[in-house]
Design a protein around this motif. Sequence first.
Motif, PDB file in Angstrom:
ATOM      1  N   TYR A  46      23.327  72.768  32.705  1.00 45.77           N
ATOM      2  CA  TYR A  46      22.417  71.698  33.177  1.00 45.77           C
ATOM      3  C   TYR A  46      23.143  70.294  34.072  1.00 45.77           C
ATOM      4  O   TYR A  46      24.187  69.888  33.657  1.00 45.77           O
ATOM      5  CB  TYR A  46      21.718  71.147  31.810  1.00 45.77           C
ATOM      6  CG  TYR A  46      20.937  69.981  31.874  1.00 45.77           C
ATOM      7  CD1 TYR A  46      19.596  70.231  31.846  1.00 45.77           C
ATOM      8  CD2 TYR A  46      21.216  68.846  32.049  1.00 45.77           C
ATOM      9  CE1 TYR A  46      18.486  69.063  32.048  1.00 45.77           C
ATOM     10  CE2 TYR A  46      20.435  67.609  32.233  1.00 45.77           C
ATOM     11  CZ  TYR A  46      18.930  67.870  31.919  1.00 45.77           C
ATOM     12  OH  TYR A  46      18.140  66.739  32.180  1.00 45.77           O
ATOM     13  N   CYS A 373      21.903  80.229  32.362  1.00 47.56           N
ATOM     14  CA  CYS A 373      20.677  79.478  32.672  1.00 47.56           C
ATOM     15  C   CYS A 373      21.093  78.493  33.161  1.00 47.56           C
ATOM     16  O   CYS A 373      21.787  77.399  32.679  1.00 47.56           O
ATOM     17  CB  CYS A 373      19.767  79.637  31.525  1.00 47.56           C
ATOM     18  SG  CYS A 373      19.217  81.041  30.829  1.00 47.56           S
ATOM     19  N   CYS A 375      20.179  75.111  35.242  1.00 52.61           N
ATOM     20  CA  CYS A 375      18.854  74.397  35.336  1.00 52.61           C
ATOM     21  C   CYS A 375      19.273  72.864  35.638  1.00 52.61           C
ATOM     22  O   CYS A 375      20.391  72.395  35.439  1.00 52.61           O
ATOM     23  CB  CYS A 375      18.013  74.313  33.973  1.00 52.61           C
ATOM     24  SG  CYS A 375      18.918  74.039  32.466  1.00 52.61           S
ATOM     25  N   TRP A 390      16.426  76.689  40.144  1.00 56.20           N
ATOM     26  CA  TRP A 390      17.001  77.198  38.802  1.00 56.20           C
ATOM     27  C   TRP A 390      17.487  78.679  39.301  1.00 56.20           C
ATOM     28  O   TRP A 390      16.779  79.399  39.903  1.00 56.20           O
ATOM     29  CB  TRP A 390      16.294  77.051  37.664  1.00 56.20           C
ATOM     30  CG  TRP A 390      15.843  75.693  37.425  1.00 56.20           C
ATOM     31  CD1 TRP A 390      16.197  74.268  37.901  1.00 56.20           C
ATOM     32  CD2 TRP A 390      15.390  75.061  36.173  1.00 56.20           C
ATOM     33  NE1 TRP A 390      15.951  73.584  37.437  1.00 56.20           N
ATOM     34  CE2 TRP A 390      15.286  73.916  36.144  1.00 56.20           C
ATOM     35  CE3 TRP A 390      14.626  75.923  35.074  1.00 56.20           C
ATOM     36  CZ2 TRP A 390      14.633  72.991  35.281  1.00 56.20           C
ATOM     37  CZ3 TRP A 390      14.082  75.270  33.976  1.00 56.20           C
ATOM     38  CH2 TRP A 390      14.123  73.818  34.179  1.00 56.20           C
ATOM     39  N   HIS A 426       7.881  76.643  34.054  1.00 56.26           N
ATOM     40  CA  HIS A 426       9.258  76.678  33.632  1.00 56.26           C
ATOM     41  C   HIS A 426       9.582  77.148  32.359  1.00 56.26           C
ATOM     42  O   HIS A 426      10.494  77.794  31.655  1.00 56.26           O
ATOM     43  CB  HIS A 426      10.385  75.632  33.874  1.00 56.26           C
ATOM     44  CG  HIS A 426      10.192  74.552  32.875  1.00 56.26           C
ATOM     45  ND1 HIS A 426       9.050  73.630  32.715  1.00 56.26           N
ATOM     46  CD2 HIS A 426      11.055  73.968  31.976  1.00 56.26           C
ATOM     47  CE1 HIS A 426       9.035  72.901  31.813  1.00 56.26           C
ATOM     48  NE2 HIS A 426      10.369  72.833  31.437  1.00 56.26           N
TER      49      HIS A 426
END
Length: 457
Positions: A46, A373, A375, A390, A426
């Motif tokens: 993140y 992931c 993001c 993303w 999302h």
Amino acid sequence: MKKRTIHRRAFLRAGGLSAAALPLLGFRGVAAAQETPIPKRILFIYYGTGIVPTQWEPRLAGSSEATEFEWEMGPSMASLAPFRDRMIIFENLDMGSAQLGTSSRTSAMGHPTGMAHAMTSSASGTEATGESIDQLISRSINADGPVTRVPYLFTSRFREIPAFSDRAEPIAPASNLRELYLRLFPESLRVDTSGEDDARLLASRRRAAAMDLVRSDHEELVRRLPRDARLRLQAHFDERLRIEEALGIGGGGSVMWPDESILAGADARGNYDFAGRAEVSLALAIAALHADVTRVATVVLDDLPIAGYDAGALHDLHHKANGRGELASDPAAIADLGRAGAAVMETVARALDRLSERTVSDGSPLLDHTLVCVCSQIARGDHRLFNLPWFTVGNIDGYLRTGRYLRFPLQARGDVGGGSPVGRPHGDLWVTAANAMGVGIDRFGNAASTGPIAEMR
């Protein structure tokens, strides 16, 4: 070619164990020919300010338009080119939970709103109203008792953080990386392998793999028993896990633990610069995932400074060179933002290299069994919460079809008349990520979520 099946009894013999040593598993029949899947892991990376759109969006050379399968990396994403076929990148992925009931797709409150919504898909203004996706996955896979010694790893330097409990309370991150290292890889459980030759170390790794298979059997047995029996057996399992860790023979044992050189780069007070902290944080998370100390990890990256800008000046540039900012048409400013985005993605690429280089018990790369992931808090510096830059990396044991650029259609607003069309919420990405980890949910967050993204399968 016919797939070769390794029977459990043969596997245990290869690891120096026997069925007689495992009386609790007679219920299922240890000698039965079965395969136990390698555990799945998930890593959330993140970061804060997003990437300028002209620098991250996929493209094709010349005038051709990128398609689902025919696309190339944008300039800021160039370092990720070796992982293109393992990625799914999106267009028109919106922070739908923040747009519900309002015509605005840009947040006046900027970063706090993005922080509250990004991983929860549920907030009121700048206050989260639900748990973050990493917490949901961790809580779900550990619902019948801990499957790893550390259920969840979360590291961040910031107080404004994206992780929230099932009571929507902020989760305190591990900010001191040395303390995190000692919690993940405690000296009291470490086994000294410095004097071992390659053959003995390989045998230790085989025993670790064998115990991983046995543990999977045991967990399934525990789940099938009545509550009282389950608690008694879980206590036995916990004690056995403690012994395994001390001996270095379990998935959470010390055979695969890193030494303290992984912490290199700190100053005399144990502090890191921005880039150093990002590298060490990701290295610790990946080492913990590899050793099966944890299966869910979230790493928050600082914005990485680039030549000519300190952290404050770079944040200011993100605002001025995006949207209607005073430098939005300045090629030099846009180029600098591109360099800033590239610095973040280069850090991500090095993390993916680590996941590719590390192997699990069957010799396959750790990345084959991990969903990454990537993001961000906002899409770009003008606080936009739509067309998020993303992406995911990894097919997580073939669950996802990768190497694709998914372009979601814009839909007319059903909740606000006259509002701008919206893309895919999302929260649906988080539903898909949870499903990939074996967590069966249909929606995540508030009413903006519509269900898993079928196009990712």
